[in-house]
Design a protein around this motif. Structure first.
Motif, PDB file in Angstrom:
ATOM      1  N   UNK A   1      12.084 -31.908  -0.011  1.00  0.00           N
ATOM      2  CA  UNK A   1      12.859 -32.810  -0.872  1.00  0.00           C
ATOM      3  C   UNK A   1      14.227 -33.146  -0.272  1.00  0.00           C
ATOM      4  N   UNK A   2      14.675 -32.363   0.700  1.00  0.00           N
ATOM      5  CA  UNK A   2      16.002 -32.552   1.293  1.00  0.00           C
ATOM      6  C   UNK A   2      16.013 -33.759   2.221  1.00  0.00           C
ATOM      7  N   UNK A   3      17.213 -34.288   2.428  1.00  0.00           N
ATOM      8  CA  UNK A   3      17.387 -35.382   3.382  1.00  0.00           C
ATOM      9  C   UNK A   3      17.112 -34.876   4.795  1.00  0.00           C
ATOM     10  N   UNK A   4      16.628 -35.728   5.683  1.00  0.00           N
ATOM     11  CA  UNK A   4      16.500 -35.336   7.091  1.00  0.00           C
ATOM     12  C   UNK A   4      17.874 -34.946   7.651  1.00  0.00           C
ATOM     13  N   UNK A   5      17.872 -34.242   8.769  1.00  0.00           N
ATOM     14  CA  UNK A   5      19.116 -33.739   9.353  1.00  0.00           C
ATOM     15  C   UNK A   5      20.137 -34.852   9.608  1.00  0.00           C
ATOM     16  N   UNK A   6      19.698 -35.969  10.170  1.00  0.00           N
ATOM     17  CA  UNK A   6      20.633 -37.060  10.469  1.00  0.00           C
ATOM     18  C   UNK A   6      21.246 -37.658   9.213  1.00  0.00           C
ATOM     19  N   UNK A   7      20.426 -37.883   8.197  1.00  0.00           N
ATOM     20  CA  UNK A   7      20.933 -38.435   6.935  1.00  0.00           C
ATOM     21  C   UNK A   7      21.842 -37.418   6.241  1.00  0.00           C
ATOM     22  N   UNK A   8      21.531 -36.142   6.371  1.00  0.00           N
ATOM     23  CA  UNK A   8      22.381 -35.101   5.792  1.00  0.00           C
ATOM     24  C   UNK A   8      23.756 -35.108   6.458  1.00  0.00           C
ATOM     25  N   UNK A   9      23.765 -35.211   7.771  1.00  0.00           N
ATOM     26  CA  UNK A   9      25.024 -35.259   8.513  1.00  0.00           C
ATOM     27  C   UNK A   9      25.857 -36.477   8.104  1.00  0.00           C
ATOM     28  N   UNK A  10      25.202 -37.608   7.968  1.00  0.00           N
ATOM     29  CA  UNK A  10      25.916 -38.819   7.538  1.00  0.00           C
ATOM     30  C   UNK A  10      26.503 -38.654   6.149  1.00  0.00           C
ATOM     31  N   UNK A  11      25.780 -38.017   5.251  1.00  0.00           N
ATOM     32  CA  UNK A  11      26.292 -37.794   3.901  1.00  0.00           C
ATOM     33  C   UNK A  11      27.520 -36.892   3.925  1.00  0.00           C
TER      34      UNK A  11
ATOM     35  N   UNK B   1      29.627 -36.606   6.422  1.00  0.00           N
ATOM     36  CA  UNK B   1      30.717 -37.408   6.993  1.00  0.00           C
ATOM     37  C   UNK B   1      31.276 -38.407   5.977  1.00  0.00           C
ATOM     38  N   UNK B   2      30.412 -39.049   5.194  1.00  0.00           N
ATOM     39  CA  UNK B   2      30.875 -39.984   4.157  1.00  0.00           C
ATOM     40  C   UNK B   2      31.701 -39.243   3.106  1.00  0.00           C
ATOM     41  N   UNK B   3      31.248 -38.077   2.746  1.00  0.00           N
ATOM     42  CA  UNK B   3      31.975 -37.272   1.758  1.00  0.00           C
ATOM     43  C   UNK B   3      33.333 -36.879   2.301  1.00  0.00           C
ATOM     44  N   UNK B   4      33.386 -36.518   3.565  1.00  0.00           N
ATOM     45  CA  UNK B   4      34.645 -36.146   4.209  1.00  0.00           C
ATOM     46  C   UNK B   4      35.616 -37.324   4.222  1.00  0.00           C
ATOM     47  N   UNK B   5      35.106 -38.515   4.483  1.00  0.00           N
ATOM     48  CA  UNK B   5      35.951 -39.708   4.471  1.00  0.00           C
ATOM     49  C   UNK B   5      36.516 -39.992   3.081  1.00  0.00           C
ATOM     50  N   UNK B   6      35.756 -39.641   2.035  1.00  0.00           N
ATOM     51  CA  UNK B   6      36.156 -39.937   0.670  1.00  0.00           C
ATOM     52  C   UNK B   6      37.125 -38.917   0.085  1.00  0.00           C
TER      53      UNK B   6
END
Length: 162
Positions: free
Chosen positions: A144-154, A156-161
């Motif tokens: 059910x988890x996001x793939x590793x790349x999509x998890x990393x992007x999430x 990074x987006x959270x860090x930006x916010x």
């Protein structure tokens, strides 16, 4: 929360501070950070983690501490080939991960044990049937988890916010 093996000191202190006597808290935090030495071994173990998306949205320890924690998490996700961190997004609801934290440990001789954790305690399980059932739970959560790349992007987006 972000799992203990990936916690920075300020974040660990914030999540472990619930009513602890300062001296006891210092010891708990030091022990948690000492366990992280396993990540720096010449041949570190392979580790897979699934974190609930809520861990990326709850700024334990305040904004500065949380930014430090997310920055370190993003670094581990990018530069530690032996560690995989996947995020279970809010949209994914699976019963398999709702009743507490758990870990599957595969020992060098191939034997597996499970570690089940609740708010106030943990239990090491050797029973092969329970270990297998816990392994199935982990596979369901990973599915059910996001793939590793999509998890990393999430992350990074959270860090930006924040």
């Amino acid at each position: 929360m972000i799992t203990g093996l990936l916690q920075k000191e300020a974040y660990a202190r914030a999540v472990m501070d619930a009513g602890q006597v300062p001296e006891e808290l210092d010891g708990l935090v030091a022990a948690r950070l000492d366990r992280q030495a396993v990540l720096g071994r010449a041949k570190p173990p392979r580790m897979w983690f699934v974190l609930d998306e809520s861990a990326l949205r709850r700024p334990a320890g305040g904004r500065r501490s949380f930014r430090e924690q997310l920055t370190d998490l993003a670094h581990v996700m990018t530069y530690s080939p032996n560690v995989q961190v996947r995020i279970l997004p809010f949209e994914s609801i699976t019963w398999a991960g709702l009743d507490g934290s758990f870990q599957i440990l595969e020992l060098p001789e191939g034997r597996k044990v499970a570690y089940l954790e609740t708010a106030g305690s943990g239990q090491l399980i050797h029973d092969p049937d329970i270990v297998e059932a816990t392994s199935v739970r982990f596979q369901l959560v990973m599915g059910e988890a996001l793939p590793a790349g999509a998890s990393s992007k999430l992350v990074m987006r959270t860090l930006e916010d924040c």
